[in-house]
Scaffold this motif. Structure first.
Motif, PDB file in Angstrom:
ATOM      1  N   ALA A 139       4.533  20.875  47.197  1.00 52.62           N
ATOM      2  CA  ALA A 139       5.004  20.940  45.849  1.00 52.62           C
ATOM      3  C   ALA A 139       4.170  21.716  45.101  1.00 52.62           C
ATOM      4  O   ALA A 139       4.889  22.777  44.378  1.00 52.62           O
ATOM      5  CB  ALA A 139       4.919  19.636  44.996  1.00 52.62           C
ATOM      6  N   LEU A 140       2.618  21.931  45.201  1.00 52.79           N
ATOM      7  CA  LEU A 140       1.891  22.813  44.620  1.00 52.79           C
ATOM      8  C   LEU A 140       0.823  23.137  45.792  1.00 52.79           C
ATOM      9  O   LEU A 140       0.538  22.601  46.332  1.00 52.79           O
ATOM     10  CB  LEU A 140       1.327  22.169  43.384  1.00 52.79           C
ATOM     11  N   HIS A 141       0.499  24.612  45.366  1.00 51.92           N
ATOM     12  CA  HIS A 141      -0.366  25.175  46.388  1.00 51.92           C
ATOM     13  C   HIS A 141      -1.627  25.773  45.334  1.00 51.92           C
ATOM     14  O   HIS A 141      -1.187  26.295  44.455  1.00 51.92           O
ATOM     15  CB  HIS A 141       0.397  26.465  47.177  1.00 51.92           C
ATOM     16  N   GLY A 142      -2.639  25.541  45.928  1.00 50.47           N
ATOM     17  CA  GLY A 142      -3.919  26.261  45.356  1.00 50.47           C
ATOM     18  C   GLY A 142      -5.154  26.303  46.184  1.00 50.47           C
ATOM     19  O   GLY A 142      -5.274  25.118  46.844  1.00 50.47           O
ATOM     20  N   ARG A 143      -5.773  27.311  46.453  1.00 44.51           N
ATOM     21  CA  ARG A 143      -7.117  27.230  47.077  1.00 44.51           C
ATOM     22  C   ARG A 143      -7.082  26.939  48.565  1.00 44.51           C
ATOM     23  O   ARG A 143      -7.845  26.281  48.981  1.00 44.51           O
ATOM     24  CB  ARG A 143      -8.175  26.691  46.357  1.00 44.51           C
ATOM     25  N   GLY A 144      -5.979  27.538  48.914  1.00 48.00           N
ATOM     26  CA  GLY A 144      -5.931  27.119  50.469  1.00 48.00           C
ATOM     27  C   GLY A 144      -5.208  25.591  50.799  1.00 48.00           C
ATOM     28  O   GLY A 144      -5.305  25.209  51.884  1.00 48.00           O
ATOM     29  N   SER A 145      -5.121  24.890  49.717  1.00 46.53           N
ATOM     30  CA  SER A 145      -4.764  23.385  49.886  1.00 46.53           C
ATOM     31  C   SER A 145      -3.275  23.348  49.162  1.00 46.53           C
ATOM     32  O   SER A 145      -2.876  24.126  48.454  1.00 46.53           O
ATOM     33  CB  SER A 145      -5.646  22.375  49.415  1.00 46.53           C
ATOM     34  N   SER A 146      -2.776  22.170  49.607  1.00 48.55           N
ATOM     35  CA  SER A 146      -1.365  21.842  49.026  1.00 48.55           C
ATOM     36  C   SER A 146      -1.313  20.483  48.537  1.00 48.55           C
ATOM     37  O   SER A 146      -2.055  19.686  48.993  1.00 48.55           O
ATOM     38  CB  SER A 146      -0.288  22.443  49.582  1.00 48.55           C
ATOM     39  N   ILE A 147      -0.260  19.997  47.712  1.00 51.31           N
ATOM     40  CA  ILE A 147       0.162  18.587  47.355  1.00 51.31           C
ATOM     41  C   ILE A 147       1.204  18.492  47.495  1.00 51.31           C
ATOM     42  O   ILE A 147       2.074  19.294  47.159  1.00 51.31           O
ATOM     43  CB  ILE A 147      -0.531  18.443  45.874  1.00 51.31           C
ATOM     44  N   ASP A 148       1.681  17.222  48.052  1.00 53.03           N
ATOM     45  CA  ASP A 148       3.274  17.071  48.338  1.00 53.03           C
ATOM     46  C   ASP A 148       3.772  16.369  47.154  1.00 53.03           C
ATOM     47  O   ASP A 148       3.379  15.854  46.325  1.00 53.03           O
ATOM     48  CB  ASP A 148       3.028  16.032  49.694  1.00 53.03           C
ATOM     49  N   GLY A 149       5.170  16.601  47.435  1.00 49.80           N
ATOM     50  CA  GLY A 149       5.979  15.889  46.307  1.00 49.80           C
ATOM     51  C   GLY A 149       5.672  14.229  46.230  1.00 49.80           C
ATOM     52  O   GLY A 149       5.592  13.925  44.983  1.00 49.80           O
TER      53      GLY A 149
END
Length: 141
Positions: A26-36
């Motif tokens: 859902a969201l990307h930042g600093r080489g990581s992401s967070i799922d829905g």
């Protein structure tokens, strides 16, 4: 296929698309992401902190689905449109919580989950429009 099943099939498709969004980034930042799915469970904290109100779109679409099942298609339409608009607040989000040490991660990009999530709202809106027009046509005859 029964009339009830035909009427509710688009709602089931909308629900399936919503579920699919939970398993996408859902969201990307600093080489990581967070799922829905993580956002579904914890996104409300962003609303409580007044950082982003997009999570509240989940409440609007749930109401829309209920009204659709109750054959209140105009209310379902407005609920799904409201969900789409509230969901756009995602673009205002700037950080998401990291699981490492409670630090926030700066958002670099919106992931595919957002677009699939919004698509689930659009499916319910389009179906509700169709049902409203169908009822009006039936009432005119």
């Amino acid at each position: 296929m029964s009339e009830s099943m035909k009427r509710n099939l688009p709602l089931l498709i909308s629900f399936a698309v919503f579920i699919a969004s939970l398993f996408l980034p859902a969201l990307h930042g600093r080489g990581s992401s967070i799922d829905g799915l993580v956002l579904l469970f914890f996104g409300w904290t962003q609303a409580v902190d007044a950082l982003c109100f997009a999570w509240l779109a989940n409440l609007a679409i749930a109401a829309g689905a209920i009204f659709y099942l109750l054959r209140q298609f105009m209310v379902a339409l407005w609920s799904s449109v409201i969900a789409m608009v509230i969901g756009l607040d995602t673009f205002r989000a700037t950080v998401f919580p990291s699981d490492a040490g409670g630090m926030n991660v700066q958002i670099d990009a919106i992931g595919s989950a957002f677009y699939v999530w919004e698509l689930s709202f659009a499916i319910l809106a389009a179906t509700s429009i169709y049902m409203v027009l169908k009822e009006r046509k039936k009432g005119a005859n």
